[in-house]
Design a protein around this motif. Structure first.
Motif, short mmCIF file in Angstrom:
data_model
loop_
_atom_site.label_atom_id
_atom_site.label_comp_id
_atom_site.label_asym_id
_atom_site.label_seq_id
_atom_site.Cartn_x
_atom_site.Cartn_y
_atom_site.Cartn_z
N ARG A 105 0.54 -0.87 -0.18
CA ARG A 105 -0.05 -0.17 0.15
C ARG A 105 0.40 1.52 -0.40
NH1 ARG A 105 -5.15 -1.23 3.77
NH2 ARG A 105 -5.81 -3.58 2.86
N MET A 106 2.13 1.17 0.60
CA MET A 106 3.02 2.47 0.77
C MET A 106 3.37 2.51 -0.88
SD MET A 106 5.17 1.54 4.19
CE MET A 106 6.02 3.33 4.39
N ALA A 107 3.62 1.54 -1.52
CA ALA A 107 3.72 1.86 -3.07
C ALA A 107 3.38 2.79 -3.49
CB ALA A 107 3.95 0.86 -3.68
N ASP A 108 1.98 2.64 -2.91
CA ASP A 108 0.76 4.49 -3.38
C ASP A 108 1.28 5.12 -2.19
OD1 ASP A 108 -0.20 2.40 -5.63
OD2 ASP A 108 -1.43 1.23 -4.04
N SER A 109 0.86 4.94 -1.55
CA SER A 109 0.82 6.52 -0.53
C SER A 109 2.26 6.83 0.08
CB SER A 109 0.27 5.94 1.06
OG SER A 109 0.95 4.75 1.29
N HIS A 110 3.85 6.08 -0.75
CA HIS A 110 4.38 7.19 0.32
C HIS A 110 5.15 6.24 -1.45
CE1 HIS A 110 3.37 6.89 3.89
NE2 HIS A 110 3.84 7.78 4.49
N PRO A 111 5.39 6.91 -3.15
CA PRO A 111 6.21 6.28 -3.79
C PRO A 111 6.99 6.00 -3.35
CG PRO A 111 4.60 7.67 -4.44
CD PRO A 111 4.38 7.53 -3.00
N GLU A 112 8.06 8.32 -3.08
CA GLU A 112 9.49 8.04 -2.83
C GLU A 112 10.54 6.67 -2.50
OE1 GLU A 112 11.70 11.14 -0.74
OE2 GLU A 112 10.71 11.91 -2.38
N LEU A 113 9.71 7.09 -0.73
CA LEU A 113 9.96 6.10 -0.03
C LEU A 113 10.48 4.49 -0.78
CD1 LEU A 113 11.25 4.89 2.80
CD2 LEU A 113 8.87 5.09 2.94
N MET A 114 9.43 4.46 -0.76
CA MET A 114 9.43 2.80 -1.36
C MET A 114 10.36 2.33 -2.53
SD MET A 114 7.93 1.77 1.04
CE MET A 114 7.72 -0.33 0.79
N GLN A 115 10.69 3.79 -4.00
CA GLN A 115 11.01 3.68 -4.14
C GLN A 115 12.94 3.63 -4.16
OE1 GLN A 115 10.96 2.98 -7.29
NE2 GLN A 115 9.14 4.44 -9.05
N VAL A 116 13.39 4.51 -4.09
CA VAL A 116 14.52 4.42 -2.62
C VAL A 116 15.05 2.31 -2.85
CG1 VAL A 116 15.51 4.88 -0.52
CG2 VAL A 116 14.28 6.81 -1.88
N LEU A 117 13.86 2.01 -1.61
CA LEU A 117 13.59 0.70 -0.68
C LEU A 117 13.51 -0.01 -2.42
CD1 LEU A 117 12.77 1.86 1.80
CD2 LEU A 117 11.52 0.06 2.38
N ARG A 118 13.39 -0.38 -3.52
CA ARG A 118 13.32 -0.89 -4.01
C ARG A 118 14.58 -0.48 -4.51
NH1 ARG A 118 10.32 1.02 -10.23
NH2 ARG A 118 10.61 -0.70 -11.07
N ARG A 119 15.22 0.43 -5.57
CA ARG A 119 16.04 0.71 -6.11
C ARG A 119 17.84 0.32 -5.26
NH1 ARG A 119 14.90 3.72 -10.84
NH2 ARG A 119 13.42 4.35 -11.12
N ARG A 120 16.99 0.08 -3.88
CA ARG A 120 18.40 0.60 -2.86
C ARG A 120 18.51 -0.35 -2.00
NH1 ARG A 120 21.95 4.27 -4.13
NH2 ARG A 120 23.85 2.75 -3.00
N GLY A 121 17.53 -1.52 -1.46
CA GLY A 121 17.63 -2.41 -0.42
C GLY A 121 17.84 -3.38 -0.42
N LEU A 122 18.43 -3.86 -1.84
CA LEU A 122 18.49 -5.34 -1.71
C LEU A 122 20.28 -5.43 -1.21
CD1 LEU A 122 18.39 -8.11 -2.22
CD2 LEU A 122 19.77 -7.65 -5.18
N GLY A 123 21.31 -4.28 -1.22
CA GLY A 123 22.22 -4.34 -0.81
C GLY A 123 22.27 -3.94 1.06
N HIS A 124 21.05 -3.61 1.50
CA HIS A 124 21.03 -3.29 3.31
C HIS A 124 20.26 -4.21 3.75
CE1 HIS A 124 22.26 0.65 1.42
NE2 HIS A 124 22.87 0.86 2.94
N ILE A 125 20.05 -5.40 3.31
CA ILE A 125 19.14 -6.55 3.44
C ILE A 125 20.15 -6.62 4.82
CG2 ILE A 125 18.50 -8.64 3.86
CD1 ILE A 125 17.76 -8.26 0.38
#
Length: 211
Positions: free
Chosen positions: A103-123
Motif C-alpha cells: 500500500r505504501m507504494a501508492d501512499s509513499h512512492p518516493e520512500l518505496m522507490q528508494v527501498l526498491r532501488r537500493r534495499g537489496l544491498g542493505h538487507i
C-alpha cells in the motif's frame, strides 16, 4: 523523514536543516532514477543550499547517498512501529508488513522507490528496518511460532521477497497490490513454519486502522 531531538541553538538548527535538505535531495534522486552520478552542484541546487555547505556534512557523494538510504530505511521501520504497535503475533507482523508495504507504494512512492532501488544491498546491514525484522523473527523462533533454523537466512528470505513485491508493484501497477501481498505473505509464513491453514488465515487478518 525520521525525527530526533531538536538542536539546542540556532546554529545547530540551521546546520541540521541543511543536512536534512541534502538527504532529502539525495532521496529524491534515488527515487527518480537511482542514479548516484549527479554532481554535488546539482544535489546542492536541488536542496537549495550552497555548494560549500555540502562538505560541512558529508565527505563524499557516496556518504550522502548512503545516509539517504539509511534515512529511508529508518522511516520505513518507524512507519511499521506506528501502525503495528498493537500486534504481538510475529506471524501477523510479517503478513501485515507485506500488505502495508504494497500500500505504501501508492501512499509513499518516493520512500518505496528508494527501498526498491537500493534495499537489496542493505538487507544485512545494521539499520532500523533490519533490526526490527530480526527482532520479530527471533521472537517467532523463540516462541515456536516459526520453525526456521537460522534467523539470518530467514531475514534474507523476508527481505528478498519484500523487495520483489515492491518491484512487482511498480512494474505492474495494474495488478491488485494487496492480493499479491497477501499471497506472498502466506507463502513466506509457510516457509517460516506455519501450517498452511494457519498461514492462510493470518495473512488475511484485518490490518490495524491508521492512527
Amino acid at each position: 523523514m525520521p525525527t530526533s531531538a531538536p538542536p539546542s541553538n540556532r546554529f545547530e538548527r540551521r546546520r541540521a536543516e541543511t543536512r536534512r535538505a541534502l538527504i532529502r535531495s539525495a532521496r529524491q534522486i534515488l527515487a527518480e532514477t537511482g542514479d548516484t552520478g549527479a554532481s554535488i552542484q546539482a544535489i546542492a541546487e536541488r536542496a537549495d543550499v550552497g555548494f560549500g555547505s555540502f562538505y560541512n556534512h558529508f565527505a563524499s557523494k557516496t556518504e550522502l547517498f548512503e545516509a539517504a538510504v539509511m534515512d529511508a530505511l529508518e522511516e520505513f521501520g518507524q512507519s511499521f512501529d506506528e501502525r503495528l504497535a498493537g500486534i504481538d503475533d510475529p506471524a501477523e507482523l510479517v503478513a501485515a508488513g507485506f500488505r502495508l508495504s504494497a500500500r505504501m507504494a501508492d501512499s509513499h512512492p518516493e520512500l518505496m522507490q528508494v527501498l526498491r532501488r537500493r534495499g537489496l544491498g542493505h538487507i544485512h546491514t545494521v539499520n532500523g528496518l533490519t533490526r526490527r525484522a530480526t527482532r520479530d523473527i527471533e521472537v517467532g523462533m523463540a516462541s515456536g511460532r516459526f520453525t526456521a533454523a537460522d534467523p539470518v537466512v530467514a531475514l534474507s528470505a523476508l527481505g528478498g521477497t519484500l523487495l520483489s513485491l515492491l518491484e512487482l508493484r511498480f512494474a505492474r501497477p495494474e495488478l491488485d497490490g494487496d492480493e499479491a501481498a497477501v499471497s506472498l505473505a502466506e507463502m513466506v509464513l509457510r516457509m517460516l513454519g506455519l501450517p498452511p491453514d494457519d498461514a492462510h488465515e493470518v495473512a488475511r487478518r484485518p490490518l490495524p486502522d491508521p492512527t
